[in-house]
Design a protein around this motif. Structure first.
Motif, PDB file in Angstrom:
ATOM      1  N   ALA A 156       0.344  11.359  22.079  1.00 52.92           N
ATOM      2  CA  ALA A 156       1.097  10.288  21.416  1.00 52.92           C
ATOM      3  C   ALA A 156       0.189   9.447  20.527  1.00 52.92           C
ATOM      4  CB  ALA A 156       1.790   9.406  22.457  1.00 52.92           C
ATOM      5  N   VAL A 206      -0.803  11.777  17.346  1.00 56.43           N
ATOM      6  CA  VAL A 206       0.229  11.938  16.315  1.00 56.43           C
ATOM      7  C   VAL A 206       0.497  10.611  15.616  1.00 56.43           C
ATOM      8  CG1 VAL A 206       1.313  13.908  17.457  1.00 56.43           C
ATOM      9  CG2 VAL A 206       2.138  11.616  17.966  1.00 56.43           C
ATOM     10  N   LYS A 217       0.282   9.940  11.591  1.00 54.20           N
ATOM     11  CA  LYS A 217       1.632   9.847  11.033  1.00 54.20           C
ATOM     12  C   LYS A 217       1.609   9.474   9.553  1.00 54.20           C
ATOM     13  CE  LYS A 217       6.162   9.488  11.066  1.00 54.20           C
ATOM     14  NZ  LYS A 217       7.052  10.679  11.143  1.00 54.20           N
ATOM     15  N   ILE A 268       1.648  21.282  17.976  1.00 55.99           N
ATOM     16  CA  ILE A 268       2.379  20.197  18.636  1.00 55.99           C
ATOM     17  C   ILE A 268       2.139  18.871  17.915  1.00 55.99           C
ATOM     18  CG2 ILE A 268       0.492  19.777  20.264  1.00 55.99           C
ATOM     19  CD1 ILE A 268       4.234  19.382  21.014  1.00 55.99           C
ATOM     20  N   GLN A 327       3.988  19.234  14.210  1.00 55.58           N
ATOM     21  CA  GLN A 327       5.445  19.186  14.311  1.00 55.58           C
ATOM     22  C   GLN A 327       5.959  17.790  14.674  1.00 55.58           C
ATOM     23  OE1 GLN A 327       6.132  22.248  17.204  1.00 55.58           O
ATOM     24  NE2 GLN A 327       5.561  23.906  15.799  1.00 55.58           N
ATOM     25  N   SER A 328       5.148  17.022  15.378  1.00 56.27           N
ATOM     26  CA  SER A 328       5.561  15.680  15.801  1.00 56.27           C
ATOM     27  C   SER A 328       5.517  14.670  14.666  1.00 56.27           C
ATOM     28  CB  SER A 328       4.666  15.193  16.952  1.00 56.27           C
ATOM     29  OG  SER A 328       4.769  16.062  18.055  1.00 56.27           O
ATOM     30  N   GLY A 343       8.223  17.291  22.912  1.00 58.97           N
ATOM     31  CA  GLY A 343       7.936  17.318  21.484  1.00 58.97           C
ATOM     32  C   GLY A 343       8.769  16.313  20.707  1.00 58.97           C
ATOM     33  N   GLU A 344      10.047  16.194  21.082  1.00 62.02           N
ATOM     34  CA  GLU A 344      10.923  15.229  20.411  1.00 62.02           C
ATOM     35  C   GLU A 344      10.507  13.796  20.745  1.00 62.02           C
ATOM     36  OE1 GLU A 344      13.892  14.062  17.819  1.00 62.02           O
ATOM     37  OE2 GLU A 344      13.070  16.083  18.194  1.00 62.02           O
ATOM     38  N   LEU A 348       7.456  12.808  21.389  1.00 61.48           N
ATOM     39  CA  LEU A 348       6.253  12.544  20.582  1.00 61.48           C
ATOM     40  C   LEU A 348       6.637  12.161  19.152  1.00 61.48           C
ATOM     41  CD1 LEU A 348       3.807  15.399  21.693  1.00 61.48           C
ATOM     42  CD2 LEU A 348       3.467  12.947  22.018  1.00 61.48           C
ATOM     43  N   LYS A 349       7.657  12.829  18.628  1.00 60.51           N
ATOM     44  CA  LYS A 349       8.121  12.531  17.269  1.00 60.51           C
ATOM     45  C   LYS A 349       8.672  11.100  17.200  1.00 60.51           C
ATOM     46  CE  LYS A 349      10.353  15.933  15.423  1.00 60.51           C
ATOM     47  NZ  LYS A 349      11.478  16.844  15.045  1.00 60.51           N
TER      48      LYS A 349
END
Length: 518
Positions: A152, A155, A159, A216, A219-220, A236-237, A239-240
């Motif tokens: 977390a 990513v 971002k 991973i 994609q996040s 994964g969702e 994390l996004k």
């Protein structure tokens, strides 16, 4: 009837901005190195048995990164209750936590690569937002419902890497996108899609894929739907969602203040509160901590964090004094950069050794510590305090009947650790003589014939240019358990005075005590 030749015949279509920028980024000599370094750090996970060792080795391999991590570890935010300075990376990992050091190291690598680019003000703003987002991501990972949610923070850090790259490599394009969004009639995603050819998130994904960052993470970074968000059971969702929330909150922290900050956070809480299990109280506590930690992290990297109310001047709280009235803070990086002997040994090695002894004492006082982490801490203290080139701890392996290097630091440490192996059966060489007699050896000039005659063949082949070294046996009840070994490629004519010798023996005694406890 003959047709007119086309006016565009033979002309190439103009290169799309996205492709032109990607090509420009690939041609930058520094970015492939950055990509490799970041990829290495991402792959070091806290679940591995030797994870602390791997992370410490990575940081120690970069002098600048080592100094920044030590500087961060000694800020008010992280300073130990005893006030003792942190002088080793392994102690910093133990004190601040594995994930804090890991994320900070990646942030520092990112900042070092981009902070001196042209248009530094815009780039700096995006970098500070990335730092802030990584701290928010780390906070979310600690309170998240998924195990091993350390990604977390990673990513969240990356971002906005698309914005960092565009600001660095095409500031005119960055400014035009910013101008479109400032009117409030379009979003950054829409403006970047028109002018860049894709969203900032997609552009960042492309760059991270070039750097071979794990899928991973890449994609996040994708954008979330504009519709109402739903709580997810898919990691994964989640994390996004965390990455988008962290980036959005970081933008608010960097660009807002006072009432504007609270108002902006309310709208963010409406969108993310339910899915990330947040409320106003949690948000307020997070804001206070994130703002403080972001300033400390930015300061450790020599980039100033702007204040939304007063330019670059940070207001003092009622409990704070101007820095002119405070004692100068301890800076371990400055201590290690100070004067050295020709051998490379720091002139005030005693102070560094003493700080290391205090670090080990504090680790031993903790209820939970791993022996491997303590071994690394003692070894790193000896290595950095005395200015050695290579250092290792060699322990007896009962199954193979050999002494084998268990941990090592310094130049070519992996290769040399692999070769530092010798039989347990007693032989008439320097290492067995030291262990069998439980005698510490501190050799200032290994080229002396008497010393050369006692060196075994394996040592001459593995470390042919070792010119000064120490051997510290690890012996319990007359039984050799192993030894410390550390060397330099030059003689050490300054020797080792009694006060330094006493501290080195204290470190060795602390390790032996820990080995007997485990």
């Amino acid at each position: 009837m003959a047709t007119e030749p086309s006016a565009n015949l033979g002309q190439h279509a103009p290169e799309p901005p996205r492709d032109r920028l990607l090509r420009k980024i690939k041609e930058d000599n520094n970015l492939p190195t950055l990509g490799v370094a970041i990829s290495k750090v991402v792959q070091i996970t806290s679940s591995g048995e030797d994870s602390v060792s791997k992370l410490a080795h990575f940081v120690l391999s970069d002098v600048g990164l080592t100094q920044k991590i030590l500087r961060l570890s000694n800020t008010i935010q992280y300073r130990t209750s005893s006030g003792a300075p942190v002088t080793t990376i392994s102690r910093a990992i133990f004190l601040l936590g594995f994930n804090t050091i890991k994320t900070s190291a990646m942030a520092m690598l990112l900042v070092d690569c981009f902070k001196d680019k042209q248009h530094a003000k815009s780039v700096r703003k995006e970098l500070i937002q990335a730092l802030c987002a990584s701290i928010i991501g780390r906070e979310m990972a600690q309170r998240g419902r998924f195990q091993n949610g350390e990604e977390a923070a990673v990513v969240s850090l990356f971002k906005n890497v698309g914005r960092v790259l565009v600001a660095s490599f095409d500031h005119d394009l960055y400014s035009r996108i910013l101008a479109m969004t400032s009117k409030g009639q379009t979003t950054a995603a829409e403006a970047s899609a028109v002018l860049l050819g894709c969203s900032y998130e997609r552009f960042g994904e492309m760059a991270l894929q070039e750097w071979k960052i794990p899928d991973i993470i890449v994609q996040s970074m994708a954008a979330l739907p504009s519709s109402e968000l739903k709580m997810t059971s898919h990691r994964g969702e989640w994390l996004k969602q965390v990455a988008s929330f962290s980036d959005a909150l970081a933008a608010i922290v960097v660009n807002s203040a006072g009432a504007d900050l609270k108002a902006a956070c309310k709208s963010l809480l409406l969108r993310y509160g339910k899915v990330l299990e947040l409320d106003a109280g949690i948000m307020d506590n997070m804001l206070a901590k994130v703002d403080s930690e972001t300033r400390q992290l930015a300061k450790s990297m020599d980039i100033s964090m702007p204040d939304a109310n007063a330019g670059d001047v940070e207001p003092l709280s009622e409990k704070e004094l101007p820095s002119e009235f405070l004692l100068k803070a301890y800076d371990p990086a400055q201590m290690q950069e100070n004067e050295r002997y020709l051998s490379g040994k720091p002139v005030h090695a005693r102070d560094l050794l003493l700080a290391g002894v205090q670090d080990v004492t504090q680790m031993l006082a903790e209820d939970q510590f791993r022996l491997n982490d303590l071994i690394l801490l003692v070894l790193e203290t000896l290595y950095s305090s005395m200015g050695f080139r290579f250092a290792t701890v060699c322990l007896r392996d009962l199954q193979s009947a050999r002494f084998t290097a268990r941990v090592a630091v310094g130049d070519q440490y992996a290769e040399r650790q692999k070769g530092f192996v010798f039989p347990a059966q007693a032989e008439a060489d320097l290492f067995h003589l030291a262990m069998n007699n439980n005698v510490d050896l501190m050799i200032s000039d290994a080229s002396v014939p008497k010393i050369q005659n006692l060196l075994p063949d394996w040592h001459r082949q593995l470390l042919p240019n070792a010119r000064s070294f120490i051997v510290l046996p690890l012996v319990v009840q007359k039984k050799p358990l192993g030894l410390f070994y550390a060397d330099r490629a030059v003689p050490a004519e300054e020797g080792v005075p009694p006060d330094e010798t006493a501290l080195i023996k204290t470190l060795r005694s602390q390790l032996l005590a820990a080995m007997l406890r485990n």
